[in-house]
Design a protein around this motif. Structure first.
Motif: not given
Lengths: 520, 520
Positions: A3-8, A82-88
């Motif tokens: 689950e992505m757990l909202g980390v993005a 960039e971190d968020l885009l990669r996690l997304r």
């Protein structure tokens, strides 16, 4: 797969915002943003490379060491776009193998000893709010990567009311630190955009600067003492506010981003909690005119607690999207202190700003800014949801170079993003002033290209080159991390790099501390 | 054997002072000082160990290299009492083999390259005013010792009126720098006791702090950029007033006392030259009460430009020797700025100091202090002539520890000197204040013992131990040099020493820079 757990995203899910429909319309009309993008609901974590024996050795140093997916994923990246885009996109390749949660400063020291022995790379983790790739250690050459999450080190160790200093364990989050101080009638006064999640240790390790820096100073200037665990032992610096006893070791650890040691304790100046606040809006006919005015305040006073000046674009965009209405350029001028101080200083500021060509807009714009001061990262999530790319970058330089740096960075962003078919909006403000110079903070919004990570990297590189060419610093308060390293090493030159590598080799002989961050 | 050339005294011979007869009587009656001591008229210089080949190589780097007695003797020592006593006894064993006078920054760099190759120890020489043995390099293991006198590097390179910064070559003496700035309407505002002779590079290398530090700040806080020549190349630091681009390299060179490189250029903040000045005297019933008052100003304002508080003994001795008359403890409170600022601030200070228990003494004590502000080193010479020993030492700590540090240092000096039969007068003042702490500056006068160097060393060691035991720093603004090194290395601990040695090894691989100074 997890689950992505909202980390993005930034912050608690309940605090998420959505874009008003007129903003969505504006994005479409002005930038060609074409609507929601799908995000991965799960992310791929790399296999854990740490052996069971190694994990046992780590647990002997610090009982709480987790290799669970949730722990790894929530320490996989910072909060840059960039971190968020990669996690997304479901990519979590920088996730650590394990997450340790030391409960004492001694456990941090013991972990470093164990990791040195085991050749495990260590990523110190405070609030996880890095926007420069400061949490993505190099994995090659190491037995594994361990995130050392300092969240349990959150005590107020000592409050010295006479000297007005507070000693905190370094993992304490900023809101908790303010809460602990408020109970004693004090404040730290450090309110960066990351305030809701960032830790004091993170502020120190990255030389953070807060929105009230004009009044309370940068974080690095608040630190009068610090303790850091290093692989060769404990460093304890700061026996006086200032000293002539050699180079300032505090200033060597401040900004070291975990590459020299893990800051475990900080002694910081504190101030009496303000009894009164007065935030007002002012407008100036142009960014140049406004910059001259804020320079005059920085050089000759009176200096408010908060001083910000938006350029024409930022002022217009804010006004068009429900923010304060202002012609020209909006300045926010905030004063805090005792009721008498606030009254006196606000009156003096009013006289001076009028003389400097400003037009008073009353309290509404100041209060609107205050109310929304931590809102930008939530808005970024909403913009990313909508198919836009949104990111910020910042620099600082001396006043005489500021106009040229402003123009060069703006041009570089517009040129690069326009040439790839996604002309951007570029907003800018001055938010940290000194007698000899100031910061520039840029916000960029554009439609996402096919590969938004590559798109932003190209724009960021052009901006970095423009900053460097204009003689400004690559970062005023975000830090170096992995993202700024190429410009940083050019900025400090071969001799500067050699000096810092000398420190690195001395304190961290096996090079386990945040490898790849800050230094080559 | 050579003429002493006045090197065993402070300043120009014409400026020498003699003690009034009532002061001489007081010294005899109170301290048992027994009258003039003979001084050697000549000094023995060690043989030059540099070969002619080496000198040729040095002259290829920098044409002006002298091995003459006059040049060597005038670079043989600093201006500590121990330095003066040794020179008065005809001892000049720390004299360099030769003195180079580079005319350009490039010549400094070329000299370092040559000295690295030849294994010649380098002593950077600014104003020669060190009081901590900062000019006495270790000779063992080197082909010789070269003093690099930067006096010819005295240009104002650039004045940036917009950013209010001035770039100077580092050898410029403070009075010349002020003269160059005054012609442009600016001031640096740095007035330490050594002002008449010290250089800007020396201020930087030793983290100097001036008498007007409350208003203009310490020297290390004035430096926004610097350039240093090192054996591995040039370091150029400072692209903005403040930056988050890694550790602050300026703060690593500041206080490095020539051990990491030779500072060749400095960019410093400057301020408009003050149009008006108002210096006043105040008295407080006790040192504690006065300290509470100056702390209140440092923490809550208003802060004057100069703020000094003498303890009971210093106040009484000053009054008894022709200085300002005051009961209890004398404070000097000086304000500088525009006429309007001075009027406003002086009025505000008057109200606040009265509320804090101070009694106004009018302008006379403030003006007397200003008139005599650079007089102490001349008085010391007169005291040494008379057979007294006279020296100063200083420290700083946080406000909560200040009373204990004050008592411990005083006691250590009185105890040590009394036990050897020369009970001292110990005077103290606070002259540098911060929101979290302050400096303490002690002056010690006693009759000279048979071996005054050993006598002072014992007293100084006891004071150093008391400073360290009380948790204070071994020096607030004099620097480390050779004298403070044992306490300094304990103060920064093994990890601190390792970090700095890491820098040293990286920048100065052959260890030629000021060996024995600062670091072990």
């Amino acid at each position: 797969m997890n689950e992505m757990l909202g980390v993005a995203r930034w912050g608690a899910p309940a605090a998420a915002v959505s874009l008003p429909s007129d903003v969505r319309d504006l994005l479409g009309a002005a930038l060609g943003v074409s609507g929601p993008r799908p995000a991965a609901s799960t992310a791929e974590l790399p296999a854990v490379t740490l052996s069971e024996t190694a994990l046992e050795r780590l647990r002997a140093a610090c009982p709480v060491v987790s290799t669970g997916d949730e722990a790894r994923l929530s320490h996989a990246a910072g909060k840059s776009t960039e971190d968020l885009l990669r996690l997304r996109a479901g990519r979590a390749d920088d996730a650590p193998d394990a997450v340790a949660r030391p409960a004492t400063q001694q456990q941090v020291a013991d972990l470093l000893a164990a990791c040195s022995q085991l050749r495990v790379a260590v990523v110190p983790f405070g609030g996880g709010t890095s926007v420069v790739g400061g949490l993505a250690a190099r994995r090659e050459g190491f037995a594994g990567v361990l995130a050392v999450d300092l969240a349990a080190l959150d005590r107020l160790v000592h409050l010295d009311r006479v000297s007005r200093t507070a000693t905190f364990e370094a993992g304490v989050r900023a809101p908790r630190a303010e809460e602990l101080l408020a109970a004693e009638g004090f404040t730290l006064g450090h309110f960066p955009q990351s305030f809701e999640y960032a830790s004091l240790g993170g502020f120190a390790a990255t030389r953070s600067s807060g929105q009230a820096s004009a009044g309370y100073g940068r974080f690095d200037r608040m630190v009068v003492g610090l303790r850091a665990a290093t692989p060769i032992g404990l460093l304890d610096a700061g026996r006086a506010p200032e000293s002539a006893a050699g180079p300032d070791l505090r200033q060597l650890l401040l900004g070291s981003e975990g590459a020299f040691g893990v800051i475990t304790e900080l002694t910081v100046r504190v101030r009496p909690a303000p009894q009164a606040r007065d935030y007002a809006g002012w407008s100036f006919p142009s960014f140049d005119a406004g910059a001259d005015a804020v320079r005059a305040l920085a050089q000759d006073g009176p200096l408010p607690t908060v001083l910000r000046l938006s350029d024409e674009t930022e002022t217009a965009i804010n006004a068009a999207t429900g923010g304060p209405q202002a012609d020209g350029c909006l300045a926010v001028v905030g004063v805090e202190g005792t009721a008498e101080e606030v009254a006196d200083r606000s009156a003096a500021l009013g006289r001076r700003l009028t003389a400097l060509g400003g037009t008073p807009l009353g309290a509404a714009p100041g209060e609107a800014w205050q109310a929304g001061r931590f809102r930008a990262p939530y808005l970024r999530d909403a913009l990313l949801d909508e198919g836009a790319i949104a990111e910020t970058l910042e620099t600082a330089t001396f006043w005489d170079r500021l106009p040229a740096t402003y123009a060069a960075v703006r041009d570089a962003l517009v040129r690069t993003l326009s040439s790839s078919g996604t002309p951007p909006l570029v907003l800018c403000h001055i938010s940290h002033v000194y007698d000899s110079g100031a910061s520039l903070y840029f916000t960029v919004v554009a439609a996402q290209a096919e590969d938004p990570v590559a798109q932003w990297r190209a724009a960021k590189a052009a901006a970095g080159d423009a900053i460097a060419a204009s003689g400004a610093t690559i970062t005023h308060h975000h830090g170096v991390g992995r993202v700024h390293r190429p410009w940083y090493t050019r900025e400090i030159g071969d001799v500067g790099v050699a000096a810092l590598l000398g420190v690195k080799r001395a304190l961290d002989p096996h090079g386990i501390l945040n490898p790849g961050i800050l230094l080559p």
